[in-house]
Design a protein around this motif. Structure first.
Motif, mmCIF file in Angstrom:
data_model
loop_
_atom_site.group_PDB
_atom_site.id
_atom_site.type_symbol
_atom_site.label_atom_id
_atom_site.label_comp_id
_atom_site.label_asym_id
_atom_site.label_seq_id
_atom_site.Cartn_x
_atom_site.Cartn_y
_atom_site.Cartn_z
ATOM 1 N N SER A 45 0.941 -1.147 -0.077
ATOM 2 C CA SER A 45 -0.105 -0.171 0.185
ATOM 3 C C SER A 45 0.941 1.302 0.089
ATOM 4 N N CYS A 46 2.095 1.274 0.505
ATOM 5 C CA CYS A 46 2.943 2.256 0.424
ATOM 6 C C CYS A 46 3.697 2.296 -0.782
ATOM 7 N N ILE A 51 5.222 6.078 -1.207
ATOM 8 C CA ILE A 51 5.101 6.540 0.001
ATOM 9 C C ILE A 51 6.161 5.886 0.794
ATOM 10 N N LEU A 52 7.129 6.689 1.378
ATOM 11 C CA LEU A 52 8.358 5.868 2.109
ATOM 12 C C LEU A 52 7.766 5.276 3.350
ATOM 13 N N PRO A 53 7.730 3.689 3.371
ATOM 14 C CA PRO A 53 6.951 3.053 4.438
ATOM 15 C C PRO A 53 7.545 3.325 5.697
ATOM 16 N N GLU A 54 6.418 3.400 6.789
ATOM 17 C CA GLU A 54 6.891 3.520 8.236
ATOM 18 C C GLU A 54 5.699 2.234 8.719
ATOM 19 N N ILE A 55 6.542 1.161 8.906
ATOM 20 C CA ILE A 55 5.646 0.025 9.445
ATOM 21 C C ILE A 55 6.123 -0.312 10.923
ATOM 22 N N TYR A 56 5.079 -0.341 11.566
ATOM 23 C CA TYR A 56 5.022 -0.918 13.167
ATOM 24 C C TYR A 56 4.438 -2.127 13.359
ATOM 25 N N VAL A 57 5.209 -3.152 13.816
ATOM 26 C CA VAL A 57 4.352 -4.238 14.251
ATOM 27 C C VAL A 57 4.946 -4.780 15.659
ATOM 28 N N ARG A 58 3.728 -5.213 16.310
ATOM 29 C CA ARG A 58 4.011 -5.467 17.852
ATOM 30 C C ARG A 58 3.165 -6.959 18.151
ATOM 31 N N LEU A 59 3.797 -7.587 18.594
ATOM 32 C CA LEU A 59 3.439 -8.744 18.904
ATOM 33 C C LEU A 59 3.507 -9.214 20.615
ATOM 34 N N THR A 60 2.371 -9.262 21.106
ATOM 35 C CA THR A 60 2.213 -9.212 22.607
ATOM 36 C C THR A 60 1.426 -10.545 23.096
ATOM 37 N N LYS A 163 -16.598 6.322 13.621
ATOM 38 C CA LYS A 163 -15.863 7.253 12.894
ATOM 39 C C LYS A 163 -15.018 8.070 13.975
ATOM 40 N N GLY A 164 -13.753 8.570 13.492
ATOM 41 C CA GLY A 164 -13.015 9.419 14.414
ATOM 42 C C GLY A 164 -12.126 10.108 13.683
ATOM 43 N N GLU A 165 -11.410 10.999 14.374
ATOM 44 C CA GLU A 165 -10.717 12.169 13.775
ATOM 45 C C GLU A 165 -9.166 11.486 13.527
ATOM 46 N N ALA A 166 -8.643 11.526 12.508
ATOM 47 C CA ALA A 166 -7.154 10.929 12.185
ATOM 48 C C ALA A 166 -6.038 11.596 12.688
ATOM 49 N N ASP A 167 -6.266 12.972 12.810
ATOM 50 C CA ASP A 167 -4.876 13.995 13.285
ATOM 51 C C ASP A 167 -3.980 13.643 12.326
ATOM 52 N N GLY A 168 -4.153 13.716 11.031
ATOM 53 C CA GLY A 168 -2.931 13.773 10.293
ATOM 54 C C GLY A 168 -2.551 12.118 9.818
ATOM 55 N N TRP A 169 -2.862 11.142 10.445
ATOM 56 C CA TRP A 169 -2.515 9.982 10.135
ATOM 57 C C TRP A 169 -3.245 9.111 8.996
ATOM 58 N N ARG A 170 -2.620 8.726 8.111
ATOM 59 C CA ARG A 170 -3.235 7.915 7.047
ATOM 60 C C ARG A 170 -2.502 6.843 6.680
ATOM 61 N N GLY A 171 -3.105 5.660 6.718
ATOM 62 C CA GLY A 171 -2.804 4.324 6.475
ATOM 63 C C GLY A 171 -3.819 3.204 6.989
ATOM 64 N N THR A 172 -3.319 2.190 7.448
ATOM 65 C CA THR A 172 -4.249 0.884 7.970
ATOM 66 C C THR A 172 -3.716 0.416 9.221
ATOM 67 N N LYS A 173 -4.284 0.112 10.198
ATOM 68 C CA LYS A 173 -4.037 -0.491 11.468
ATOM 69 C C LYS A 173 -5.125 -1.964 11.517
ATOM 70 N N VAL A 174 -4.305 -3.084 11.667
ATOM 71 C CA VAL A 174 -4.927 -4.298 11.864
ATOM 72 C C VAL A 174 -4.571 -4.908 13.241
ATOM 73 N N ARG A 175 -5.606 -5.119 13.962
ATOM 74 C CA ARG A 175 -5.240 -5.857 15.459
ATOM 75 C C ARG A 175 -5.977 -6.939 15.361
#
Length: 511
Positions: A45-46, A51-60, A163-175
């Motif tokens: 998608s980046c 779009i220079l990718p910024e990927i954050y992955v967390r496993l808990t 629906k909410g305000e993104a505050d400048g964030w664009r992208g996708t979050k999956v949990r």
């Protein structure tokens, strides 16, 4: 005698029963596959929009599991800054197998449109928990869905939408929650991120493992490859069913225009020459072709040899600059070489092979190591079944290139194509198509020849250095002996013979 009962199952139901086919065979492999599939979607998608990718992955670990040993429930979070997904498409994109944006003739990491959905399906059947998906396409607002999959009907079940305000964030979050075995899959997951960083040095990737350890792969370059372009099918890679579908979409007109507008690299001259070869009038309306005519038309497409080969400009290879940046950043070699082969084709599908080689340095361990990539996906399982391994192990003799047996050597192969010839839907190894095998073989030979030249130069310098050491040890003795023979205290200028710049002042030199 009882009657045979016939039933129909949905794609979700099929993969629910046969999840091994998609790489979700056990908790260890499933955890790795889920991480990989969601990260690949984020990178796609980046990259498609540069779009220079910024990927954050967390496993808990799931909180309710406490100190339970593996396999156990984990929470997987993947966050990106990609283009985002339109809100109305989110339920279908993540809740229906074989629904997606990748069913085009274009290079992409995903090919089957099922990786992300399979991760959610696996999580649902092992934990019975819904998935949470949030996405923003404009950076102003985002929409968040909590949903599950109706496996029998292959449809999403939306439990809540807000629906909410993104505050400048664009992208996708999956949990999502899923059963996993991090103890056994940790090395593969970490290898996946390390290797992904090698072929995407333009991405910032952060992975937080279940123990809280943070692995951060920083961006090494701002240069990104050009996004791949959608292309038309090549006549040599088409079958009867595909021809029927193309004719069904044809708005009408003579068949020679149909060929020009719907096939890859077919101009008017080639179209007319082909139709003469096939015995078809150029003014024939393709919609009037009968079933037998379509079969003969398709066979003629395969047998006509004057079609131009597929054009590789629709592909998005790494390129030497990005490939080199990744090798230097992650492997820190003493020497590296890259070979980018010319575009080629198999069965009408264009592909490009790129081969990298890294030698020496503090990171690379002794012995030959092979890193395989396809459309920038690291291939970590089933190495022995892959065409790259076949070429390296059976067709390449390192002795021929003067490479020591235990030399610290890493060979990196990358195949990019509109249709990578994977052997399974798990996308772990590439079939040994002769055309792909030939390009890999030539690419590996190219980089080994460059290594041979480098090793030869290093060996020559080393031999010179050893000679100089010997000369510098014995020449002063010879000089003193010579001076004594002629009865002088000044030594002859032996330093010039051995290239020494620093003389012993107390010895003096006789010009």
């Amino acid at each position: 005698m009882s009657k045979t009962v016939f039933t129909e199952i949905s794609p979700s139901e099929f993969f629910y029963r046969n999840r091994d086919l998609a790489g979700f065979s056990n908790p260890s492999r499933a955890l790795y596959s889920a991480v990989r599939e969601l990260v690949e979607n984020s990178l796609d998608s980046c990259e498609l929009y540069k779009i220079l990718p910024e990927i954050y992955v967390r496993l808990t670990p799931a909180q309710s599991d406490g100190d339970v040993s593996d396999p156990k429930h984990y929470e997987l979070l993947v966050l990106d800054n990609g283009s985002g997904i339109e809100a109305d498409q989110i339920p279908k994109a993540f809740g229906r197998i074989f629904y997606g944006s990748k069913y085009k003739l274009r290079q992409a990491r995903g090919m089957f449109g099922m990786g992300g959905t399979m991760s959610i399906l696996y999580g649902q059947i092992t934990t019975n928990k819904p998935v949470e998906i949030a996405s923003s396409t404009d950076g102003i607002t985002f929409e968040r869905f909590v949903m599950m999959i109706d496996i029998e009907r292959n449809t999403p079940i939306v439990l809540s939408r807000e629906k909410g305000e993104a505050d400048g964030w664009r992208g996708t979050k999956v949990r999502l929650r899923l059963e996993g075995d991090y103890l056994r899959s940790s090395s593969k997951i970490q290898d996946y991120f390390r290797n992904t960083a090698l072929v995407t040095p333009y991405a910032n990737i952060t992975f937080v493992d279940p123990n809280g350890k943070v692995l951060h792969y920083r961006r090494g370059t701002d240069v990104m490859p050009e996004p791949p372009k959608e292309t038309l099918p090549h006549p040599h890679g088409i079958d009867v069913e595909a021809v029927k579908r193309m004719i069904r979409l044809w708005k009408g007109g003579p068949i020679y225009k149909f060929m020009i507008q719907t096939f890859h690299r077919v101009g008017e001259k080639i179209a007319l020459d082909f139709l003469k070869y096939a015995g078809i009038s150029p003014d024939t309306d393709p919609k009037n072709l009968g079933n037998d005519d379509l079969v003969r038309f398709t066979e003629a497409l395969h047998n006509y040899e004057k079609f131009l080969p597929p054009d590789g400009r629709c592909l998005s290879p790494l390129g030497e600059e990005i490939f080199a940046a990744g090798i230097v950043k992650e492997l820190k070699p003493e020497f590296y070489a890259i070979a980018a082969r010319e575009p080629s084709a198999y069965s009408g599908f264009p592909f490009i092979v790129e081969v990298g080689l890294a030698y020496g340095g503090k990171t690379i361990q002794p012995g030959l190591k092979l890193l395989r990539f396809a459309n920038r996906i690291p291939l970590l399982y089933d190495e022995g079944s892959d065409v790259s391994w076949k070429v390296v192990s059976e067709e390449i003799d390192l002795k021929r290139y003067k490479v020591p047996q235990d030399a610290p050597l890493t060979i990196i192969t990358h195949v990019c194509s509109t249709k990578v010839p994977y052997k399974t839907v798990g996308k772990e190894y590439i079939a040994d198509r002769p055309e792909v095998e030939r390009e890999l073989r030539n690419g590996i030979r190219d980089v080994l020849r460059k290594l041979q030249v480098y090793l030869s130069r290093v060996g020559s310098i080393e031999r010179q250095r050893r000679k100089m050491n010997i000369y510098s040890r014995y020449m002063p003795l010879i000089a003193r002996f010579s001076a004594a023979l002629v009865g002088t205290k000044k030594l002859p200028p032996y330093n010039r013979l051995i290239g020494l710049d620093v003389f012993q002042e107390d010895e003096g030199v006789d010009e």
